[in-house]
Motif scaffolding. Structure first.
Motif, PDB file in Angstrom:
ATOM      1  N   ARG A   1       0.497   6.165   8.424  1.00 10.86           N
ATOM      2  CA  ARG A   1       0.294   7.611   8.328  1.00 10.86           C
ATOM      3  C   ARG A   1       0.348   7.999   6.870  1.00 10.86           C
ATOM      4  O   ARG A   1       1.122   7.443   6.110  1.00 10.86           O
ATOM      5  CB  ARG A   1       1.407   8.345   9.079  1.00 10.86           C
ATOM      6  CG  ARG A   1       1.162   8.458  10.553  1.00 10.86           C
ATOM      7  CD  ARG A   1       2.185   9.335  11.188  1.00 10.86           C
ATOM      8  NE  ARG A   1       3.514   8.768  11.025  1.00 10.86           N
ATOM      9  CZ  ARG A   1       4.619   9.357  11.478  1.00 10.86           C
ATOM     10  NH1 ARG A   1       4.558  10.521  12.075  1.00 10.86           N
ATOM     11  NH2 ARG A   1       5.788   8.797  11.324  1.00 10.86           N
ATOM     12  N   THR A   2      -0.468   8.951   6.501  1.00  8.53           N
ATOM     13  CA  THR A   2      -0.432   9.385   5.109  1.00  8.53           C
ATOM     14  C   THR A   2       0.830  10.193   4.855  1.00  8.53           C
ATOM     15  O   THR A   2       1.549   9.955   3.909  1.00  8.53           O
ATOM     16  CB  THR A   2      -1.653  10.256   4.785  1.00  8.53           C
ATOM     17  OG1 THR A   2      -2.803   9.547   5.175  1.00  8.53           O
ATOM     18  CG2 THR A   2      -1.720  10.562   3.309  1.00  8.53           C
TER      19      THR A   2
ATOM     20  N   ALA B   1      -1.649  11.164  -2.131  1.00 14.60           N
ATOM     21  CA  ALA B   1      -1.661  10.193  -1.021  1.00 14.60           C
ATOM     22  C   ALA B   1      -2.968  10.307  -0.232  1.00 14.60           C
ATOM     23  O   ALA B   1      -3.551   9.289   0.165  1.00 14.60           O
ATOM     24  CB  ALA B   1      -0.461  10.422  -0.119  1.00 14.60           C
TER      25      ALA B   1
ATOM     26  N   VAL C   1      10.105  14.339   6.848  1.00 16.98           N
ATOM     27  CA  VAL C   1      11.403  13.764   7.196  1.00 16.98           C
ATOM     28  C   VAL C   1      12.416  14.886   7.338  1.00 16.98           C
ATOM     29  O   VAL C   1      12.678  15.628   6.388  1.00 16.98           O
ATOM     30  CB  VAL C   1      11.881  12.769   6.116  1.00 16.98           C
ATOM     31  CG1 VAL C   1      13.154  12.076   6.569  1.00 16.98           C
ATOM     32  CG2 VAL C   1      10.799  11.752   5.828  1.00 16.98           C
TER      33      VAL C   1
ATOM     34  N   SER D   1       4.507  11.859   6.211  1.00 17.31           N
ATOM     35  CA  SER D   1       5.596  11.927   7.185  1.00 17.31           C
ATOM     36  C   SER D   1       6.551  13.014   6.728  1.00 17.31           C
ATOM     37  O   SER D   1       7.028  12.990   5.586  1.00 17.31           O
ATOM     38  CB  SER D   1       6.349  10.603   7.233  1.00 17.31           C
ATOM     39  OG  SER D   1       5.489   9.565   7.577  1.00 17.31           O
TER      40      SER D   1
ATOM     41  N   ASP E   1      -3.364   1.729   0.835  1.00 13.29           N
ATOM     42  CA  ASP E   1      -2.293   1.934   1.814  1.00 13.29           C
ATOM     43  C   ASP E   1      -1.254   2.864   1.171  1.00 13.29           C
ATOM     44  O   ASP E   1      -0.340   2.408   0.486  1.00 13.29           O
ATOM     45  CB  ASP E   1      -1.678   0.571   2.167  1.00 13.29           C
ATOM     46  CG  ASP E   1      -0.482   0.693   3.097  1.00 13.29           C
ATOM     47  OD1 ASP E   1      -0.227   1.805   3.588  1.00 13.29           O
ATOM     48  OD2 ASP E   1       0.194  -0.323   3.323  1.00 13.29           O
ATOM     49  N   ALA E   2      -1.459   4.159   1.346  1.00 14.91           N
ATOM     50  CA  ALA E   2      -0.590   5.139   0.669  1.00 14.91           C
ATOM     51  C   ALA E   2       0.090   6.045   1.676  1.00 14.91           C
ATOM     52  O   ALA E   2      -0.535   6.488   2.643  1.00 14.91           O
ATOM     53  CB  ALA E   2      -1.421   5.986  -0.288  1.00 14.91           C
ATOM     54  N   GLU E   3       1.362   6.285   1.454  1.00 21.28           N
ATOM     55  CA  GLU E   3       2.126   7.165   2.344  1.00 21.28           C
ATOM     56  C   GLU E   3       2.901   8.159   1.495  1.00 21.28           C
ATOM     57  O   GLU E   3       3.334   7.822   0.391  1.00 21.28           O
ATOM     58  CB  GLU E   3       3.145   6.366   3.144  1.00 21.28           C
ATOM     59  CG  GLU E   3       2.566   5.444   4.184  1.00 21.28           C
ATOM     60  CD  GLU E   3       3.676   4.671   4.881  1.00 21.28           C
ATOM     61  OE1 GLU E   3       4.029   5.022   6.002  1.00 21.28           O
ATOM     62  OE2 GLU E   3       4.206   3.732   4.268  1.00 21.28           O
ATOM     63  N   VAL E   4       3.100   9.337   2.047  1.00 25.82           N
ATOM     64  CA  VAL E   4       3.988  10.286   1.373  1.00 25.82           C
ATOM     65  C   VAL E   4       5.022  10.778   2.381  1.00 25.82           C
ATOM     66  O   VAL E   4       4.700  11.064   3.527  1.00 25.82           O
ATOM     67  CB  VAL E   4       3.197  11.464   0.745  1.00 25.82           C
ATOM     68  CG1 VAL E   4       2.415  12.231   1.770  1.00 25.82           C
ATOM     69  CG2 VAL E   4       4.122  12.408   0.007  1.00 25.82           C
ATOM     70  N   GLU E   5       6.267  10.795   1.940  1.00 24.41           N
ATOM     71  CA  GLU E   5       7.338  11.345   2.770  1.00 24.41           C
ATOM     72  C   GLU E   5       7.732  12.695   2.179  1.00 24.41           C
ATOM     73  O   GLU E   5       8.117  12.766   1.004  1.00 24.41           O
ATOM     74  CB  GLU E   5       8.563  10.419   2.758  1.00 24.41           C
ATOM     75  CG  GLU E   5       8.340   9.114   3.493  1.00 24.41           C
ATOM     76  CD  GLU E   5       9.592   8.246   3.519  1.00 24.41           C
ATOM     77  OE1 GLU E   5      10.563   8.548   2.781  1.00 24.41           O
ATOM     78  OE2 GLU E   5       9.607   7.265   4.271  1.00 24.41           O
TER      79      GLU E   5
ATOM     80  N   LEU F   1       4.136   4.348  -2.013  1.00 27.19           N
ATOM     81  CA  LEU F   1       4.994   5.268  -1.261  1.00 27.19           C
ATOM     82  C   LEU F   1       5.398   6.394  -2.205  1.00 27.19           C
ATOM     83  O   LEU F   1       5.907   6.141  -3.301  1.00 27.19           O
ATOM     84  CB  LEU F   1       6.254   4.557  -0.749  1.00 27.19           C
ATOM     85  CG  LEU F   1       7.291   5.478  -0.094  1.00 27.19           C
ATOM     86  CD1 LEU F   1       6.760   6.095   1.193  1.00 27.19           C
ATOM     87  CD2 LEU F   1       8.581   4.727   0.199  1.00 27.19           C
TER      88      LEU F   1
END
Lengths: 301, 296
Positions: free
Chosen positions: B192-193, A255, B197, B195, A264-268, A238
């Motif tokens: 999802r890659t 990501a 926010v 997001s 399994d990579a996510e970026v916020e 993450l």
């Protein structure tokens, strides 16, 4: 739209950072940061225990809760600076949000200890946890800024050494590519983000070159610029990055590349937030810690 | 005896592990709420169906499967341990509160989907979802801290056998419920890659933000002017110094020589004055120290 607190305090933080990095010089920056760090109160509601490693110091930040989850946290500071109270605060918030004990590894800093000394300390911190009987499936590695870079580099080094990987890893506003060639946000944020606007291009003071011991070739090494490495086989990741910092592209590219490699990579991307906004008393910082807590809980059920 | 304890622990860990894995699934949904609740306000059609499934899943799954298993365990713990009885009772009661809050949210989602143009309703829903996520996180953290870590000490093998026998329902998300929760199953399985926010805003906050931006722009502008003036001043001084150094010494410019000589004399005078001042200061310091001594 960022909160009022975020908008006000971001400006103050910006001025503080400009003060620290003005006429960048490691000694001056360290003494200025130490002054600012002294204003930071030590976190409450946690116990802090020393846990020295062979070549650097480390601390346990414990909430006293019953948990077997551990986060190994690597503090940021452009590889050359350190503000222990600030990072104790981050570790305490993380410990509460994720119901974990946090091992804060104060890896050796450049220029006194250039690459790969800091990385070796991070690997030693992880190995120490394993030796202490913590299962890899109960460990999450994380860090902010330069610490985020080291967290990702540590994963690559562990994978390359066939060591058991942790259950997950997170990076807050990480620098994933030291060459800083990737990403259009670099130019777009040039005027806003002092990390590049103040120090870039000054060979005698560029923290990246101080970290690599003045060797520009090292900047392309995957352990210094994880974005340039093979990301296959890593644990769930993450990344959290502010929408108002130039490193935003580095995180999204990382990501994307990790996901393309089957990770399994996510970026916020947090709208309008500055570099490592987690240190500030923003509502957005608390929400970001909530998401980190969710992530740790997902990785280590 | 040792083997028996080990087996009890293994059994209890398996049971508790299942509950912790439920928490991990909930955490994914809670993160989704945190990331996307604000999108309900501006683009409800994008996320409303997903939220409807998410809240329905959390409420139904908890009521049908997760909470009953926990409550069986909490009730046994409460009977066995006086010190944990109060916490077990409080956490079991919170399940009722969560169910009620979830049903209210479902009603609100229904209302918003019938009147999508009503902004106030969408904002109320977004806030309600965020509040729901916060309270669930706090509840989960307390359960894990206070009870999950203690149950294997408090309960016997017989207790566990009974608990396992009672808890035979299925997780609706794991067992072909893609027909009931298609969007949520897709969200959880694909992820999802990226997001984006966004967080809550207010008219005052937006006005203040705009003012801060303007002040920031002004400060940045002043900094640029300051830097430019400083650079130009340095350049002008350097140019003047260069011009003076480059100036030829010719008889017609006798006054310039006089100026140079005068400047040199002034420099010598200044050096002499500084030297004299240091000596005088040193002398004065000594005598001052001496005079401060009583009857010296």
């Amino acid at each position: 739209m960022p909160s009022i607190q975020s908008q006000l305090l971001s400006r103050l933080a910006d001025q503080a950072m400009k003060t620290i990095f003005r006429d960048f010089n490691v000694d001056k920056a360290r003494s200025r940061l130490a002054m600012i760090d002294r204003l930071n109160p030590a976190p409450t509601g946690v116990q802090i225990e020393s846990r020295d490693l062979s070549s650097c110091a480390a601390e346990w930040i414990r909430t006293g809760r019953n948990t077997d989850r551990v986060v190994m946290y690597l503090p940021g500071g452009a590889w050359v600076l350190r503000s222990p109270n600030t990072h104790r605060g981050i570790a305490a918030k993380l410990a509460k949000a994720a119901n974990v004990d946090v091992l804060l590894v104060f890896y050796r800093l450049a220029p006194e200890h250039p690459f790969p000394a800091g990385l070796q300390d991070c690997i030693e911190g992880y190995e120490t946890l394993l030796r202490d009987g913590v299962k890899p499936s109960r460990i999450v590695i994380g860090g902010d800024s330069a610490g985020g870079n080291l967290a990702l580099a540590t994963l690559l080094a562990l994978r390359d050494g066939n060591a058991p990987l942790p259950a997950g890893a997170f990076a807050l506003s990480p620098c994933t590519d030291m060459s800083l060639e990737e990403g259009g946000a670099r130019m777009a944020m040039r005027e806003f983000d002092l990390l590049i606007s103040e120090v870039e291009g000054r060979i005698d003071a560029d923290p990246r070159l101080l970290y690599t011991g003045g060797n520009a070739d090292v900047l392309d090494h995957p352990y210094a610029s994880p974005l340039r490495g093979n990301l296959a086989g890593l644990c769930p990741l993450l990344l959290q990055v502010g929408g108002a910092e130039f490193l935003v592209d580095q995180s999204t590219l990382f990501a994307d590349k990790a996901r393309a490699a089957g990770v399994d990579a996510e970026v916020e991307v947090w709208e309008g937030q500055p570099h490592v906004w987690h240190v500030m008393p923003f509502p957005e910082a608390n929400q970001a810690f909530d998401h980190l807590g969710d992530f740790v809980r997902r990785c280590c059920p | 005896m040792k083997n028996r304890t080990h087996t009890v622990r293994e059994t209890s860990e398996r049971y508790v592990r299942g509950l912790l894995e439920d928490h991990a699934r909930f955490s994914r949904v809670l993160t989704m709420i945190g990331r996307d609740a604000r999108r309900l306000v501006d683009a409800p059609s994008d996320v409303l169906p997903l939220f409807a499934e998410a809240v329905d899943y959390v409420v139904n799954f908890q009521n049908v499967y997760h909470h009953p298993r926990e409550e069986i365990m909490f009730s046994r713990v409460g009977e066995k341990s006086e010190s944990l009885a109060a916490a077990a009772k409080k956490l079991a009661q919170e399940h009722g509160g969560t169910a009620y809050a979830g049903k209210e949210l479902l009603a609100l989602i229904e209302h918003v989907s019938r009147a999508p143009g009503e902004r106030a309703g969408r904002e109320q829903l977004a806030k309600g979802l965020e509040r729901f996520a916060r309270s669930m996180r706090s509840h989960i953290a307390q359960e894990e801290d206070l009870l999950y870590s203690q149950v294997w000490i408090e309960l016997t093998r017989r207790d566990w056998d009974k608990l396992i026998g009672q808890a035979a329902a299925l997780d609706p998300l794991d067992h072909d419920h893609s027909a009931k929760y298609p969007l949520l199953v897709r969200y959880v399985s694909e992820g999802r890659t990226r997001s984006d926010v966004t967080t809550e805003s207010s008219p005052f906050g937006e006005a203040l933000g705009s003012a801060m931006d303007r002040i920031g722009t002004l400060l940045d502008g002043l900094a640029v002017i300051d830097r430019t003036m400083s650079r130009q001043r340095k350049e002008a001084c350097a140019l003047a110094r260069k011009s003076i150094r480059a100036m030829p010494i010719i008889p017609a410019l006798q006054p310039m020589d006089s100026v140079r000589a005068g400047m040199q004399s002034a420099g010598e005078f200044a050096s002499a004055y500084r030297r004299w001042f240091r000596e005088w200061n040193a002398l004065y310091s000594r005598s001052d120290t001496a005079t401060r001594r009583p009857h010296a």
